[in-house]
Design a protein around this motif. Structure first.
Motif, PDB file in Angstrom:
ATOM      1  N   ALA A   7      42.488  71.247 -22.974  1.00 39.46           N
ATOM      2  CA  ALA A   7      43.594  71.963 -23.635  1.00 39.46           C
ATOM      3  C   ALA A   7      43.027  72.734 -25.052  1.00 39.46           C
ATOM      4  O   ALA A   7      42.315  72.360 -25.704  1.00 39.46           O
ATOM      5  CB  ALA A   7      44.679  71.090 -24.099  1.00 39.46           C
ATOM      6  N   GLY A   8      43.467  73.944 -25.199  1.00 42.59           N
ATOM      7  CA  GLY A   8      43.128  74.866 -26.219  1.00 42.59           C
ATOM      8  C   GLY A   8      41.677  75.206 -26.422  1.00 42.59           C
ATOM      9  O   GLY A   8      41.273  75.955 -26.996  1.00 42.59           O
ATOM     10  N   ALA A   9      40.769  74.571 -25.286  1.00 47.62           N
ATOM     11  CA  ALA A   9      39.449  75.075 -25.219  1.00 47.62           C
ATOM     12  C   ALA A   9      39.336  76.439 -25.030  1.00 47.62           C
ATOM     13  O   ALA A   9      39.990  76.774 -24.051  1.00 47.62           O
ATOM     14  CB  ALA A   9      38.659  74.052 -24.041  1.00 47.62           C
ATOM     15  N   PRO A  10      38.706  77.300 -25.881  1.00 49.68           N
ATOM     16  CA  PRO A  10      39.084  78.589 -25.978  1.00 49.68           C
ATOM     17  C   PRO A  10      38.467  79.308 -24.861  1.00 49.68           C
ATOM     18  O   PRO A  10      39.091  80.083 -24.020  1.00 49.68           O
ATOM     19  CB  PRO A  10      38.176  79.102 -27.289  1.00 49.68           C
ATOM     20  CG  PRO A  10      37.578  77.933 -27.735  1.00 49.68           C
ATOM     21  CD  PRO A  10      37.992  76.809 -26.875  1.00 49.68           C
ATOM     22  N   ASN A  51      32.366  72.475 -27.606  1.00 46.29           N
ATOM     23  CA  ASN A  51      33.348  73.541 -27.858  1.00 46.29           C
ATOM     24  C   ASN A  51      32.624  74.620 -28.707  1.00 46.29           C
ATOM     25  O   ASN A  51      33.164  75.986 -28.404  1.00 46.29           O
ATOM     26  CB  ASN A  51      34.402  72.777 -28.506  1.00 46.29           C
ATOM     27  CG  ASN A  51      35.240  71.866 -27.765  1.00 46.29           C
ATOM     28  OD1 ASN A  51      35.201  72.144 -26.283  1.00 46.29           O
ATOM     29  ND2 ASN A  51      35.846  70.798 -28.442  1.00 46.29           N
ATOM     30  N   GLY A  52      31.598  74.297 -29.547  1.00 44.96           N
ATOM     31  CA  GLY A  52      31.132  75.472 -30.615  1.00 44.96           C
ATOM     32  C   GLY A  52      30.357  75.060 -31.424  1.00 44.96           C
ATOM     33  O   GLY A  52      30.496  73.813 -31.611  1.00 44.96           O
TER      34      GLY A  52
END
Lengths: 228, 197
Positions: free
Chosen positions: A40-43, A170-171
């Protein structure tokens, strides 16, 4: 059929007919775990460029959500918060990466006060005797794209068992406020709580517990480096 | 003819009970101890933290035979909001975000319920936060309906997901560094007042 027999048989038949239909209930499909959390929200799906470093976990942006099934009806969760630990990421040799985390059980909340008290007592985590859970990686490998496979030892109540985390990077970037190199990961796995001495009420309350982890970690402040 | 009379009575009884068994909508009361609304967002692209909305109260009407006759209505007190970080909880309840002193509850009320495949439902409704009402569609899975093993009361459980833009509810502070999109995951368990009979 004479009248007497009929008057006896008709109520009987009616009763049987009603009894036969009464147990009809809405269909009860087999219990099923909640749909697995998509990131969720993972861009974006863009390739994440790993940056080597030793990152200190930020407890304010780290959640370990445990989710189980309650009698097939609902899929409640509890959060293990206040996580502390270190992530070492080696971009040139991913296998040299590692993670080590301590989860104080004082940071455990099921969002229901009575249940928190129950989880803390000897029926479950016996927090007075075993105040923390820990995870220590034993191997880290790339699993293609932005994915890693992190194997490690999870220890709860002195029970240590291997666990494999499916990890998404994620980053890696400078934190816009802290101005320090920062990274973030999501991870999932499924464990059997009975392996860790917290099997009470299984299987009505599922033995399988689905874990969803998110974490954010930054390199130590420059002052700390200078002091060290 | 006494004999066919008896048969007719029996047939009518069967027909009546067959309808009664499946048609009646059942009203369930939500169990706050087994109901959660989890909100998840992206923090600067690094982590995907969550907050938990608890103490949810409300009613679910489910009609297996006539799904559009089903409905759901819940209230979500912001006193039950827990983002796992005490200072952040305070900030979330302040005027920067939920203004909980002025708007102590959020609410959801369905406007339509439709079947969406095996055990799936699509529930459209109105979500109200800070007095702002916006339509939301929930993708719902019926987990199980049946008697609760502990007290035999008719019980039903659902999971649901949706995504909202928090800026639409006056909660846009910090976007887009902290994502405007908030993914919502719901689980709920609800019981009828008493066993039938």
């Amino acid at each position: 059929m004479n009248t007497t027999t009929k008057t006896l048989l008709l109520p009987l038949a009616l009763t049987l007919a009603l009894a036969a239909c009464k147990p009809a209930e809405p269909p009860a499909p087999a219990a099923e775990a909640a749909p697995a959390a998509q990131e969720a929200g993972a861009p974006v799906e863009a390739q994440v460029e790993g940056v080597s470093g030793t990152y200190i976990i930020d407890p304010n942006h780290t959640n370990v959500l445990a989710q189980w099934n309650h009698f097939g009806f609902s899929n409640p969760s509890a959060n293990f918060g206040q996580a502390a630990g270190t992530i070492v990421y080696d971009a040139d040799n991913v296998a040299a990466s590692s993670v080590e985390v301590t989860l104080p059980l004082s940071g455990l909340t099921s969002f229901v006060a009575d249940f928190d008290a129950h989880l803390s007592n000897a029926d479950f985590f016996d927090v007075a005797t075993f105040p923390v859970a820990t995870f220590k990686s034993t191997s880290v490998e790339s699993a293609g794209g932005n994915k890693l496979k992190v194997t490690g030892d999870l220890t709860i109540k002195d029970n240590t068992h291997p666990v494999v985390l499916d990890v998404t990077m994620n980053g890696f970037a400078e934190h816009p406020m802290l101005k320090r190199a920062t990274t973030g990961f999501d991870a999932t796995t499924t464990i059997k709580r009975s392996d860790f001495g917290v099997g009470a009420f299984a299987p009505n309350v599922s033995d399988e517990v689905h874990l969803r982890i998110t974490t954010e970690a930054s390199v130590a402040a420059p002052e700390a480096d200078a002091a060290g | 003819m006494p004999r066919s009379w008896a048969r007719l009575a029996l047939g009518m009884a069967l027909a009546a009970c067959a309808t009664a068994a499946v048609a009646a909508p059942v009203a369930y009361r939500i169990d706050p101890a087994h109901t959660e609304v989890i909100a998840q967002w992206s923090h600067l692209g690094f982590s995907n933290p969550t907050a938990h909305f608890g103490q949810v109260e409300g009613a679910i009407v489910y009609d297996a035979d006539d799904v559009p006759a089903s409905s759901v209505e819940v209230t979500i007190p912001l006193s039950g909001l827990n983002a796992h970080v005490a200072r952040f909880d305070e900030h979330l309840r302040s005027a920067d975000f939920f203004e909980a002193a002025t708007f102590p509850v959020a609410s959801f009320r369905s406007t339509s319920v439709e079947a969406a495949g095996d055990r799936r439902l699509k529930v459209a409704g109105e979500l109200t936060i800070k007095g702002i009402i916006r339509p939301v569609v929930l993708d719902v899975v019926l987990n199980k309906a049946g008697p609760h093993p502990r007290n035999s009361r008719p019980t039903i459980g659902f999971d649901a997901t949706t995504t909202v833009l928090r800026s639409e509810f006056g909660l846009g502070r910090g976007t887009p560094a902290v994502s405007d999109e908030v993914k919502i995951r719901i689980t709920t368990e609800a019981q009828a007042e008493a066993a039938p009979n």
